[in-house]
Write an enzyme that holds these catalytic residues in place. Sequence first.
Site, PDB file in Angstrom:
ATOM      1  N   LYS A   1       5.629   5.454  -1.759  1.00 55.72           N
ATOM      2  CA  LYS A   1       6.419   6.495  -0.804  1.00 55.72           C
ATOM      3  C   LYS A   1       7.862   6.417  -1.241  1.00 55.72           C
ATOM      4  O   LYS A   1       8.802   7.426  -0.982  1.00 55.72           O
ATOM      5  CB  LYS A   1       6.504   5.947   0.688  1.00 55.72           C
ATOM      6  CG  LYS A   1       5.013   6.560   1.051  1.00 55.72           C
ATOM      7  CD  LYS A   1       4.994   6.406   2.657  1.00 55.72           C
ATOM      8  CE  LYS A   1       3.492   6.906   3.241  1.00 55.72           C
ATOM      9  NZ  LYS A   1       3.511   6.793   4.550  1.00 55.72           N
TER      10      LYS A   1
ATOM     11  N   HIS B   1       0.923  -1.030   0.177  1.00 52.78           N
ATOM     12  CA  HIS B   1       0.211   0.119   0.097  1.00 52.78           C
ATOM     13  C   HIS B   1       0.730   1.269  -0.164  1.00 52.78           C
ATOM     14  O   HIS B   1       0.472   2.574  -0.502  1.00 52.78           O
ATOM     15  CB  HIS B   1      -0.986   0.064   1.118  1.00 52.78           C
ATOM     16  CG  HIS B   1      -0.415   0.419   2.119  1.00 52.78           C
ATOM     17  ND1 HIS B   1       0.467  -0.434   3.183  1.00 52.78           N
ATOM     18  CD2 HIS B   1      -0.556   1.495   3.032  1.00 52.78           C
ATOM     19  CE1 HIS B   1       0.940   0.256   4.277  1.00 52.78           C
ATOM     20  NE2 HIS B   1       0.207   1.512   4.344  1.00 52.78           N
ATOM     21  N   ASP B   2       2.076   1.403   0.599  1.00 51.39           N
ATOM     22  CA  ASP B   2       3.015   2.428   0.627  1.00 51.39           C
ATOM     23  C   ASP B   2       4.145   2.462  -0.073  1.00 51.39           C
ATOM     24  O   ASP B   2       4.822   3.151   0.059  1.00 51.39           O
ATOM     25  CB  ASP B   2       3.134   2.806   2.090  1.00 51.39           C
ATOM     26  CG  ASP B   2       2.208   3.832   3.055  1.00 51.39           C
ATOM     27  OD1 ASP B   2       1.262   4.153   2.290  1.00 51.39           O
ATOM     28  OD2 ASP B   2       2.524   3.696   4.325  1.00 51.39           O
TER      29      ASP B   2
ATOM     30  N   HIS C   1      -6.174   3.377  -0.697  1.00 50.31           N
ATOM     31  CA  HIS C   1      -6.365   3.157   0.451  1.00 50.31           C
ATOM     32  C   HIS C   1      -6.614   4.337   1.554  1.00 50.31           C
ATOM     33  O   HIS C   1      -7.020   4.384   2.602  1.00 50.31           O
ATOM     34  CB  HIS C   1      -5.065   2.249   1.369  1.00 50.31           C
ATOM     35  CG  HIS C   1      -3.723   3.125   1.454  1.00 50.31           C
ATOM     36  ND1 HIS C   1      -3.035   3.198   0.242  1.00 50.31           N
ATOM     37  CD2 HIS C   1      -3.343   3.633   2.409  1.00 50.31           C
ATOM     38  CE1 HIS C   1      -2.057   3.853   0.598  1.00 50.31           C
ATOM     39  NE2 HIS C   1      -1.912   4.335   1.844  1.00 50.31           N
ATOM     40  N   HIS C   2      -6.508   5.574   0.853  1.00 52.06           N
ATOM     41  CA  HIS C   2      -6.832   6.805   1.485  1.00 52.06           C
ATOM     42  C   HIS C   2      -8.054   7.385   1.064  1.00 52.06           C
ATOM     43  O   HIS C   2      -8.441   8.581   1.300  1.00 52.06           O
ATOM     44  CB  HIS C   2      -5.391   7.954   1.355  1.00 52.06           C
ATOM     45  CG  HIS C   2      -4.390   7.600   1.947  1.00 52.06           C
ATOM     46  ND1 HIS C   2      -4.240   7.799   3.439  1.00 52.06           N
ATOM     47  CD2 HIS C   2      -3.190   7.205   1.609  1.00 52.06           C
ATOM     48  CE1 HIS C   2      -3.501   7.436   3.845  1.00 52.06           C
ATOM     49  NE2 HIS C   2      -2.412   7.031   2.899  1.00 52.06           N
TER      50      HIS C   2
ATOM     51  N   HIS D   1       1.747   9.786  -2.896  1.00 51.82           N
ATOM     52  CA  HIS D   1       2.242   8.263  -2.725  1.00 51.82           C
ATOM     53  C   HIS D   1       1.101   7.300  -3.560  1.00 51.82           C
ATOM     54  O   HIS D   1       1.846   6.395  -3.933  1.00 51.82           O
ATOM     55  CB  HIS D   1       2.779   7.970  -1.455  1.00 51.82           C
ATOM     56  CG  HIS D   1       1.667   7.704  -0.496  1.00 51.82           C
ATOM     57  ND1 HIS D   1       1.195   8.627   0.278  1.00 51.82           N
ATOM     58  CD2 HIS D   1       1.373   6.404  -0.228  1.00 51.82           C
ATOM     59  CE1 HIS D   1       0.246   8.132   1.063  1.00 51.82           C
ATOM     60  NE2 HIS D   1       0.010   6.562   0.988  1.00 51.82           N
TER      61      HIS D   1
ATOM     62  N   ASP E   1      -4.048   0.630   8.101  1.00 49.25           N
ATOM     63  CA  ASP E   1      -3.352   1.796   7.868  1.00 49.25           C
ATOM     64  C   ASP E   1      -3.310   2.546   9.151  1.00 49.25           C
ATOM     65  O   ASP E   1      -2.265   2.962   9.708  1.00 49.25           O
ATOM     66  CB  ASP E   1      -3.381   2.214   6.518  1.00 49.25           C
ATOM     67  CG  ASP E   1      -2.244   3.337   6.188  1.00 49.25           C
ATOM     68  OD1 ASP E   1      -1.117   3.134   6.366  1.00 49.25           O
ATOM     69  OD2 ASP E   1      -2.656   4.637   5.877  1.00 49.25           O
TER      70      ASP E   1
END
Length: 185
Positions: A43, A39-40, A95-96, A68, A124
């Site tokens: 970044k 998911h990240d 996911h955000h 990201h 998260d």
Amino acid sequence: SSFTASHSYTVGQLSYNIGKFLNFNHDKCTKLLIAGYFHDIGKIGINNFYIEKNGPLSEEEFNHIKFHPYFTKQILNELSISPWFKEIINWAVYHHEKIDGSGYPCGLKGNEVEKETMIIAYSDIISALTENRPYRNTIPLENALDIIKTQIVPKLDEDIFNVIVAHKNEIETIIQTCHNFNKRS
């Protein structure tokens, strides 16, 4: 970033187990695990200054961080040729997102935000709140759940949150196991 890998490990483990708590089949839980791990990944395209800043981010700095998910999509897009992986990519990238449209990167609303995406989002947030960050210390799970209940639940799925609360002892064990594993790594 020094904490992104351990954070992603925890998100994967939480997502997998929340899927199990929701009685998802093994295949879907495995996809949640992988989406949590990835998911990240975007970044790596963000300057670590913003990720590891010891203090609050300015609006401009936060806007950099908000890129990201875009980078995650760019990195994982090659895997989208596989139908099996397509869901994983979507859950990781979005996911955000929030059901009220206040999320990012796309401002999805309502049913556009899949239940699995919300599992990654909850995982998260739980992971982020319960681990040390450069700008604050660990928050106990009970306090983290109080924050989530008042600030996040109205923007996600209340049923998922209720399942998380019903399994908070297991969630606490998963978090501690992940933190202990990450200390050894």
